[in-house]
Design an enzyme around this catalytic site. Structure first.
Site, PDB file in Angstrom:
ATOM      1  N   GLU A 181       0.849  -1.208   0.000  1.00 22.94           N
ATOM      2  CA  GLU A 181       0.000   0.000   0.000  1.00 22.94           C
ATOM      3  C   GLU A 181       0.874   1.244   0.000  1.00 22.94           C
ATOM      4  O   GLU A 181       1.838   1.345   0.778  1.00 22.94           O
ATOM      5  CB  GLU A 181      -0.877  -0.045   1.254  1.00 22.94           C
ATOM      6  CG  GLU A 181      -2.300   0.344   1.040  1.00 22.94           C
ATOM      7  CD  GLU A 181      -3.076  -0.583   0.115  1.00 22.94           C
ATOM      8  OE1 GLU A 181      -3.079  -0.337  -1.111  1.00 22.94           O
ATOM      9  OE2 GLU A 181      -3.707  -1.525   0.621  1.00 22.94           O
ATOM     10  N   HIS A 182       0.548   2.189  -0.861  1.00 20.71           N
ATOM     11  CA  HIS A 182       1.302   3.441  -1.035  1.00 20.71           C
ATOM     12  C   HIS A 182       2.745   3.154  -1.455  1.00 20.71           C
ATOM     13  O   HIS A 182       3.651   3.933  -1.171  1.00 20.71           O
ATOM     14  CB  HIS A 182       1.237   4.314   0.225  1.00 20.71           C
ATOM     15  CG  HIS A 182      -0.125   4.937   0.396  1.00 20.71           C
ATOM     16  ND1 HIS A 182      -0.396   6.241   0.080  1.00 20.71           N
ATOM     17  CD2 HIS A 182      -1.303   4.402   0.809  1.00 20.71           C
ATOM     18  CE1 HIS A 182      -1.680   6.494   0.316  1.00 20.71           C
ATOM     19  NE2 HIS A 182      -2.259   5.387   0.753  1.00 20.71           N
ATOM     20  N   THR A 183       2.938   2.033  -2.108  1.00 20.84           N
ATOM     21  CA  THR A 183       4.255   1.727  -2.672  1.00 20.84           C
ATOM     22  C   THR A 183       4.301   2.065  -4.161  1.00 20.84           C
ATOM     23  O   THR A 183       5.382   2.236  -4.710  1.00 20.84           O
ATOM     24  CB  THR A 183       4.582   0.230  -2.496  1.00 20.84           C
ATOM     25  OG1 THR A 183       3.442  -0.522  -2.918  1.00 20.84           O
ATOM     26  CG2 THR A 183       4.903  -0.112  -1.061  1.00 20.84           C
ATOM     27  N   GLY A 203     -15.695   5.300  -3.289  1.00 23.09           N
ATOM     28  CA  GLY A 203     -15.015   5.858  -2.110  1.00 23.09           C
ATOM     29  C   GLY A 203     -14.742   4.829  -1.029  1.00 23.09           C
ATOM     30  O   GLY A 203     -14.509   5.180   0.128  1.00 23.09           O
ATOM     31  N   GLU A 248      -6.581  10.121 -14.094  1.00 18.66           N
ATOM     32  CA  GLU A 248      -6.614  10.539 -12.687  1.00 18.66           C
ATOM     33  C   GLU A 248      -5.653  11.701 -12.434  1.00 18.66           C
ATOM     34  O   GLU A 248      -6.008  12.698 -11.820  1.00 18.66           O
ATOM     35  CB  GLU A 248      -6.192   9.373 -11.778  1.00 18.66           C
ATOM     36  CG  GLU A 248      -7.050   8.135 -11.899  1.00 18.66           C
ATOM     37  CD  GLU A 248      -8.273   8.165 -11.010  1.00 18.66           C
ATOM     38  OE1 GLU A 248      -8.415   9.103 -10.203  1.00 18.66           O
ATOM     39  OE2 GLU A 248      -9.094   7.235 -11.139  1.00 18.66           O
ATOM     40  N   ASP A 250      -4.194   0.475  -9.343  1.00 18.01           N
ATOM     41  CA  ASP A 250      -5.618   0.144  -9.490  1.00 18.01           C
ATOM     42  C   ASP A 250      -5.974  -0.152 -10.948  1.00 18.01           C
ATOM     43  O   ASP A 250      -6.717  -1.099 -11.243  1.00 18.01           O
ATOM     44  CB  ASP A 250      -6.488   1.298  -8.981  1.00 18.01           C
ATOM     45  CG  ASP A 250      -6.199   1.640  -7.536  1.00 18.01           C
ATOM     46  OD1 ASP A 250      -5.482   0.862  -6.880  1.00 18.01           O
ATOM     47  OD2 ASP A 250      -6.684   2.680  -7.072  1.00 18.01           O
TER      48      ASP A 250
END
Ligand code: GLA
Length: 365
Positions: free
Chosen positions: A26-28, A113, A151, A163
């Protein structure tokens, strides 16, 4: 694309693309690191009819009465769902792809969300339809790259590429082991003995707003302080690398420590899945959650509570928040056949304690 993903009848093109959960990593992705997402059964479906006009008409089954239209070439950000459609046509035109007008209807089973990539599912489903309608010479990886640019360059969400890659390349029952630096990827089968649980906390996030962006900036500041261009390049096993982290101010040290340790957890999870070592898979999930909660500080109390309830159960190997954070969903791993019961029990206990709802998304009823 599989035949069931695409159906063309009397000029109507129907395509779909799934949401995803991230098992670990995650957040990598915007730190050029590793990720391990897997698609969920919930999809976004688009129906597209090419027209001779240069306008786009779109409607969403999830927002009845909200029809939107615009002219190709006149895309303007409106801060609503139509931006994902406008962003796709904007980026395609910028890349020199020729498309005509179309009528579009959308329908999404992926909750918005909730950290399950509803926007990537929409981008990839639409790009699949446009690729078919206008014979665009685009690979599945290119669809993901375009989705990320939608995005970053149109919607204004500074997200990585995980994603869109998960939605475009993922296969049910397999995890996409992706190196976001090289875009080299490999599908890792999930052991048949384990079942994925996904519970939506119903606390909503928005990655175009501040917090996600702040984390990204903190990672960039940590890079500058460490003298590296990407946190990926801090090798946790290298002698002195972790000592170097200790020289950072506390906040940047914790942000960097999350990313560096999380990259290692992706590799550990891949090994554990290959060896069907489910206890180890669970340990990696639990450690990932603690790192996101304490070092990266992107969890919320509702999500923490769901994870705590899950991890105290004998029929759960491990659990953690999934996705960008600040709300959204948790994942857990359970022995096959036990997941639904465990998920329902977790939600019942959570609601009894907190008075708040939560929703079981996987396994389905
Ligand atoms: C969001 C972004 C991804 C990734 C995750 C966190 O889902 O879209 O690119 O950064 O957050 O892992």
């Amino acid at each position: 694309m599989s035949p069931q993903d695409l159906e063309s009848r009397s000029g109507i093109i129907t395509t779909r693309a799934p949401g995803r959960v991230n098992l670990i990593g995650e957040h990598t992705d915007y730190n050029a690191g590793f990720v391990l997402p897997t698609p969920i059964p919930q999809h976004t479906t688009v129906q597209l009819i090419p027209t001779v006009a240069t306008t786009v008409h779109a409607r969403s089954a999830d927002m009845p009465g909200e029809e939107r239209s615009y002219r190709l070439g006149e895309e303007q950000r409106q801060r609503g769902w139509i931006d994902y459609i406008q962003g796709v046509t904007f980026i395609l035109a910028r890349d020199g792809h020729k498309i005509g007008g179309f009528d579009l209807s959308l329908q999404s089973e992926v909750p918005i969300g909730s950290g399950l990539s509803s926007s990537a599912a929409l981008e990839i489903a639409l790009l699949r339809a446009l690729r078919e309608a206008f014979a665009l010479p685009l690979t599945d990886v290119q669809l993901a790259q375009i989705g990320q640019r939608v995005e970053n360059e149109f919607v204004g969400a500074p997200v990585g590429i995980m994603d869109q890659m998960a939605s475009s390349l993922g296969r049910p029952g397999e995890a996409l082991f992706l190196d976001t630096d090289t875009l080299k990827w490999e599908l890792i089968p999930l052991p048949p003995s384990v079942e994925l649980v996904v519970i939506d906390s119903l606390v909503r996030h928005n990655h175009a707003s501040g917090d996600y962006r702040t984390r990204r900036e903190e990672c960039e500041r940590a890079c500058v302080a460490l003298g590296v261009t990407r946190l990926r390049d801090v090798d946790p096993v290298a002698l002195g690398a972790l000592d170097a982290l200790e020289t950072l101010p506390d906040l940047l040290m914790r942000r960097a420590r999350h990313v560096v340790s999380e990259n290692r957890r992706v590799l550990e999870m891949v090994d554990a899945l290959r060896q069907e070592n489910l206890d180890e898979c669970g340990r990696v999930l639990d450690a990932g959650h603690i790192s996101l909660r304490d070092d990266f500080e992107i969890s919320v109390p509702e999500v923490d509570r769901l994870v705590e309830i899950a991890t105290t159960r004998d029929d759960i190997y491990g659990a953690r928040m999934t996705g960008g954070g600040f709300g959204g969903a948790i994942i857990a791993l359970a022995p096959t056949g036990a997941g639904r019961r465990a998920a329902v029990d977790i939600v019942e206990r959570y609601s009894a304690e907190t008075g708040k709802p939560a929703s079981v998304l996987v396994p389905g009823a």
